[in-house]
Design a protein around this motif. Structure first.
Motif, short mmCIF file in Angstrom:
data_model
loop_
_atom_site.label_atom_id
_atom_site.label_comp_id
_atom_site.label_asym_id
_atom_site.label_seq_id
_atom_site.Cartn_x
_atom_site.Cartn_y
_atom_site.Cartn_z
N UNK A 126 0.82 -1.22 0.00
CA UNK A 126 0.00 0.00 0.00
C UNK A 126 0.85 1.27 0.00
N UNK A 127 0.25 2.38 -0.43
CA UNK A 127 1.00 3.65 -0.45
C UNK A 127 1.23 4.19 0.94
N UNK A 128 2.19 5.10 1.05
CA UNK A 128 2.51 5.70 2.34
C UNK A 128 1.38 6.60 2.81
N UNK A 227 3.95 -2.77 15.34
CA UNK A 227 4.85 -2.30 14.29
C UNK A 227 5.39 -3.51 13.56
N UNK A 228 5.31 -3.47 12.24
CA UNK A 228 5.80 -4.60 11.45
C UNK A 228 6.63 -4.08 10.29
N UNK A 229 7.77 -4.71 10.09
CA UNK A 229 8.71 -4.29 9.03
C UNK A 229 9.64 -5.45 8.72
N UNK A 230 10.22 -5.44 7.54
CA UNK A 230 11.22 -6.48 7.23
C UNK A 230 12.49 -6.25 8.03
N UNK A 237 13.27 -11.23 -1.56
CA UNK A 237 12.63 -12.13 -2.52
C UNK A 237 11.83 -13.23 -1.81
N UNK A 238 11.97 -13.33 -0.52
CA UNK A 238 11.21 -14.32 0.25
C UNK A 238 11.02 -13.79 1.67
N UNK A 239 9.92 -14.21 2.28
CA UNK A 239 9.65 -13.89 3.69
C UNK A 239 9.41 -12.40 3.94
N UNK A 240 8.96 -11.65 2.92
CA UNK A 240 8.55 -10.28 3.20
C UNK A 240 7.31 -10.34 4.10
N UNK A 241 7.24 -9.51 5.13
CA UNK A 241 6.12 -9.60 6.07
C UNK A 241 4.77 -9.39 5.38
N UNK A 242 3.74 -9.99 5.99
CA UNK A 242 2.38 -9.90 5.47
C UNK A 242 1.43 -9.67 6.64
N UNK A 243 0.44 -8.79 6.45
CA UNK A 243 -0.67 -8.70 7.40
C UNK A 243 -1.97 -8.78 6.61
N UNK A 261 3.08 -0.14 9.62
CA UNK A 261 3.90 -1.01 8.78
C UNK A 261 4.87 -0.16 7.97
N UNK A 262 5.96 -0.77 7.59
CA UNK A 262 6.95 -0.03 6.80
C UNK A 262 6.52 0.02 5.34
N UNK A 263 6.51 1.21 4.79
CA UNK A 263 6.16 1.38 3.38
C UNK A 263 7.11 0.57 2.50
N UNK A 264 6.54 -0.18 1.57
CA UNK A 264 7.34 -0.97 0.65
C UNK A 264 7.94 -2.22 1.25
N UNK A 265 7.66 -2.48 2.53
CA UNK A 265 8.28 -3.62 3.20
C UNK A 265 7.31 -4.62 3.78
N UNK A 266 6.01 -4.31 3.71
CA UNK A 266 5.00 -5.22 4.27
C UNK A 266 3.84 -5.32 3.29
N UNK A 267 3.49 -6.54 2.92
CA UNK A 267 2.34 -6.75 2.05
C UNK A 267 1.06 -6.80 2.87
N UNK A 268 -0.01 -6.26 2.31
CA UNK A 268 -1.30 -6.23 3.00
C UNK A 268 -2.33 -6.95 2.15
#
Length: 293
Positions: A126-128, A227-230, A237-243, A261-268
């Motif tokens: 998602x965007x910042x 707080x969640x971030x890589x 390329x693997x294990x990027x955080x997800x919520x 969550x960290x922008x660009x570092x957590x998939x939603x």
């Protein structure tokens, strides 16, 4: 041709839904995904599995979903996998990121390109900005700084990608069980004592801000943020955080003030549902640039 090495959870189906063609679905034995795999392999047959992928015309692989470290039966190791055993044991002995780097290298040495999940589905990032109706306070922004520093420390030990912080204090750090399990520790039970704590908090203030369990850890995270971030230097390329919605519901149940969550570092996953769940409960959702104030 793309092969999806699918673990458990909602991420693999979300990726397949976004692809123009169904990939070859593969799964590690014992970790059946929410998809029907065409190939199920054992870690003791990894060498043969890599050969099978190449023989079937696979050129790219994506690792997505949760997989725990499997136990290895030495007697089950096949001929093609025996040369890889030292590397596999090296991976098992390392932290999550270190282990994944070894696995990725094995795929690449077989001539396969490893693609990140967020490369396949960039809309999952998602965007910042503050995407909720609830704003973020100055104190919460400072807690986010503390949390980012905590994730950096955890990253150096190659453990965990999330923490819970309140008033500058780290209440919990994510372990092997994951973020949702961490939040579940703080969800109130039906114990009448929880209602008593509400009353005590009004009378005693900070002195009754949280209770301690038998191990001295806080059992009340109300008002804290997730707080969640890589990890700072992890291979993304693997294990990027997800919520997803389940994480949002866990944050609500735990009485948190919001999620960062960290922008660009957590998939939603299901972003609209996540925001709607948090909005309905009066929690904030902040997609924060790394290092942001």
């Amino acid at each position: 041709m793309l092969a999806l090495i699918a673990g458990t959870g909602d991420l693999p189906p979300a990726l397949v839904a976004r692809l123009p063609e169904r990939p070859l679905i593969c799964a590690l034995d014992g970790f059946r995904p929410a998809l029907t795999p065409e190939i199920t392999f054992r870690i003791e047959h990894l060498g043969s599995f890599l050969t099978t992928l190449v023989d079937r015309g696979v050129t790219e692989v994506c690792l997505a979903g949760a997989i725990k470290r499997p136990a290895i039966d030495p007697a089950a190791i096949d001929v093609a996998t025996k040369p890889l055993v030292p590397r596999i044991m090296q991976a098992i002995a390392q932290g999550d990121d270190g282990a994944l780097r070894v696995v990725i290298a094995l795929f690449e040495e077989s001539g396969l390109v490893v693609r990140a999940a967020h490369e396949i589905a960039p809309d999952l990032l998602p965007p910042a900005g503050v995407l909720s109706r609830k704003p973020v306070t100055i104190d919460q922004r400072q807690d986010a700084v503390t949390a980012e520093q905590t994730i950096a420390e955890m990253g150096r030990a190659d453990v965990g990608q999330a923490c819970v912080v309140r008033n500058g204090r780290v209440l919990a750090r994510e372990g092997q069980a994951g973020t949702d399990a961490m939040l579940a520790r703080f969800a109130p039970s039906d114990d009448p004592l929880w209602g008593v704590v509400d009353g005590l908090g009004a009378v005693l203030g900070d002195a009754a801000e949280w209770l301690s369990g038998a191990d001295g850890e806080p059992t009340d995270a109300r008002g804290a943020l997730l707080f969640k971030a890589p990890k700072p230097d992890q291979d993304r390329r693997a294990d990027l955080p997800v919520i997803g919605p389940h994480t949002a519901k866990g944050a609500v149940a735990a009485g948190l003030s919001g999620i960062v969550i960290e922008q660009g570092g957590v998939m939603v996953l299901e972003l609209d549902d996540v925001v709607a769940t948090l909005d309905a409960a009066g929690l904030f959702f902040w997609v924060r640039p790394k290092g942001g104030a």
